[in-house]
Design a protein around this motif. Structure first.
Motif, PDB file in Angstrom:
ATOM      1  N   ARG A  26       0.842  -1.196   0.000  1.00 14.72           N
ATOM      2  CA  ARG A  26       0.000   0.000   0.000  1.00 14.72           C
ATOM      3  C   ARG A  26       0.881   1.251   0.000  1.00 14.72           C
ATOM      4  O   ARG A  26       1.730   1.416   0.863  1.00 14.72           O
ATOM      5  CB  ARG A  26      -0.921   0.009   1.207  1.00 14.72           C
ATOM      6  N   CYS A  27       0.645   2.121  -0.972  1.00 12.67           N
ATOM      7  CA  CYS A  27       1.357   3.405  -1.033  1.00 12.67           C
ATOM      8  C   CYS A  27       0.481   4.465  -0.382  1.00 12.67           C
ATOM      9  O   CYS A  27      -0.667   4.675  -0.797  1.00 12.67           O
ATOM     10  CB  CYS A  27       1.663   3.784  -2.484  1.00 12.67           C
ATOM     11  N   GLY A  28       1.007   5.124   0.618  1.00 13.80           N
ATOM     12  CA  GLY A  28       0.260   6.154   1.331  1.00 13.80           C
ATOM     13  C   GLY A  28      -0.012   7.391   0.486  1.00 13.80           C
ATOM     14  O   GLY A  28      -0.999   8.091   0.693  1.00 13.80           O
ATOM     15  N   VAL A  29       0.851   7.665  -0.476  1.00 14.18           N
ATOM     16  CA  VAL A  29       0.667   8.843  -1.335  1.00 14.18           C
ATOM     17  C   VAL A  29      -0.388   8.559  -2.398  1.00 14.18           C
ATOM     18  O   VAL A  29      -1.295   9.358  -2.613  1.00 14.18           O
ATOM     19  CB  VAL A  29       2.006   9.266  -1.981  1.00 14.18           C
ATOM     20  N   CYS A  30      -0.286   7.401  -3.048  1.00 20.14           N
ATOM     21  CA  CYS A  30      -1.274   7.027  -4.066  1.00 20.14           C
ATOM     22  C   CYS A  30      -2.593   6.598  -3.412  1.00 20.14           C
ATOM     23  O   CYS A  30      -3.629   6.589  -4.066  1.00 20.14           O
ATOM     24  CB  CYS A  30      -0.753   5.888  -4.931  1.00 20.14           C
ATOM     25  N   ASP A  31      -2.523   6.219  -2.140  1.00 17.41           N
ATOM     26  CA  ASP A  31      -3.682   5.778  -1.368  1.00 17.41           C
ATOM     27  C   ASP A  31      -4.345   4.545  -1.986  1.00 17.41           C
ATOM     28  O   ASP A  31      -5.560   4.455  -2.079  1.00 17.41           O
ATOM     29  CB  ASP A  31      -4.695   6.919  -1.213  1.00 17.41           C
ATOM     30  N   ILE A  62       9.308  10.780  -5.786  1.00 17.88           N
ATOM     31  CA  ILE A  62       9.168   9.323  -5.826  1.00 17.88           C
ATOM     32  C   ILE A  62       8.584   8.901  -4.476  1.00 17.88           C
ATOM     33  O   ILE A  62       8.945   9.444  -3.439  1.00 17.88           O
ATOM     34  CB  ILE A  62      10.547   8.650  -6.044  1.00 17.88           C
ATOM     35  N   HIS A  63       7.692   7.914  -4.489  1.00 18.91           N
ATOM     36  CA  HIS A  63       7.034   7.476  -3.254  1.00 18.91           C
ATOM     37  C   HIS A  63       7.788   6.322  -2.605  1.00 18.91           C
ATOM     38  O   HIS A  63       7.934   5.260  -3.212  1.00 18.91           O
ATOM     39  CB  HIS A  63       5.598   7.021  -3.536  1.00 18.91           C
ATOM     40  N   GLY A  64       8.238   6.503  -1.391  1.00 15.43           N
ATOM     41  CA  GLY A  64       8.874   5.440  -0.623  1.00 15.43           C
ATOM     42  C   GLY A  64       7.841   4.762   0.265  1.00 15.43           C
ATOM     43  O   GLY A  64       6.923   5.405   0.769  1.00 15.43           O
ATOM     44  N   VAL A  74       9.838   1.012  -3.232  1.00 16.98           N
ATOM     45  CA  VAL A  74       9.515   2.228  -3.982  1.00 16.98           C
ATOM     46  C   VAL A  74       8.252   1.968  -4.791  1.00 16.98           C
ATOM     47  O   VAL A  74       8.130   0.928  -5.458  1.00 16.98           O
ATOM     48  CB  VAL A  74      10.674   2.622  -4.915  1.00 16.98           C
ATOM     49  N   CYS A  75       7.315   2.891  -4.732  1.00 12.25           N
ATOM     50  CA  CYS A  75       6.055   2.797  -5.474  1.00 12.25           C
ATOM     51  C   CYS A  75       6.343   2.870  -6.973  1.00 12.25           C
ATOM     52  O   CYS A  75       6.894   3.853  -7.465  1.00 12.25           O
ATOM     53  CB  CYS A  75       5.137   3.948  -5.055  1.00 12.25           C
ATOM     54  N   LYS A  76       5.976   1.828  -7.693  1.00  8.80           N
ATOM     55  CA  LYS A  76       6.232   1.786  -9.137  1.00  8.80           C
ATOM     56  C   LYS A  76       5.459   2.878  -9.859  1.00  8.80           C
ATOM     57  O   LYS A  76       5.947   3.454 -10.830  1.00  8.80           O
ATOM     58  CB  LYS A  76       5.846   0.399  -9.668  1.00  8.80           C
TER      59      LYS A  76
HETATM   60 ZN   LIG Z   1       2.593   5.858  -4.862  1.00  6.73          ZN
END
Ligand SMILES: [Zn+2]
Length: 82
Positions: A26-31, A62-64, A74-76
């Motif tokens: 789960r990416c917190g930025v992309c939610d 870049i999303h970690g 790292v969020c692809k």
């Molecule tokens: Zn992301």
């Protein structure tokens, strides 16, 4: 700097898609749940060194993702220009 990275994202996206590197988290930025890369894979894909990758993550380019088992991914999605 941001302009150069954006260009690399476009040129390297096909290479990333061809690899079997999908580990989802789960990416917190992309939610949402996303495919992830290791930091080394992301640095290679963007053709930058690890220090530059860390700076891009710190700057929010870049999303970690820190996983529940303690590994760093790292969020692809954040590697591609939308
Ligand atoms: Zn992301």
């Amino acid at each position: 700097m941001a302009r150069r990275i954006a260009k690399l994202k476009i040129t390297r996206s096909r290479t990333i898609e061809l690899r079997d590197i999908a580990l989802r988290a789960r990416c917190g930025v992309c939610d949402c749940e996303v495919e992830t890369l290791t930091a080394v894979q992301a640095a290679v894909a963007l053709e930058v060194d690890r220090l530059t990758l860390d700076r891009l993550i710190a700057d929010g380019c870049i999303h970690g993702i820190q996983t529940v088992i303690g590994s760093f991914r790292v969020c692809k999605n954040s590697l591609f220009v939308k």
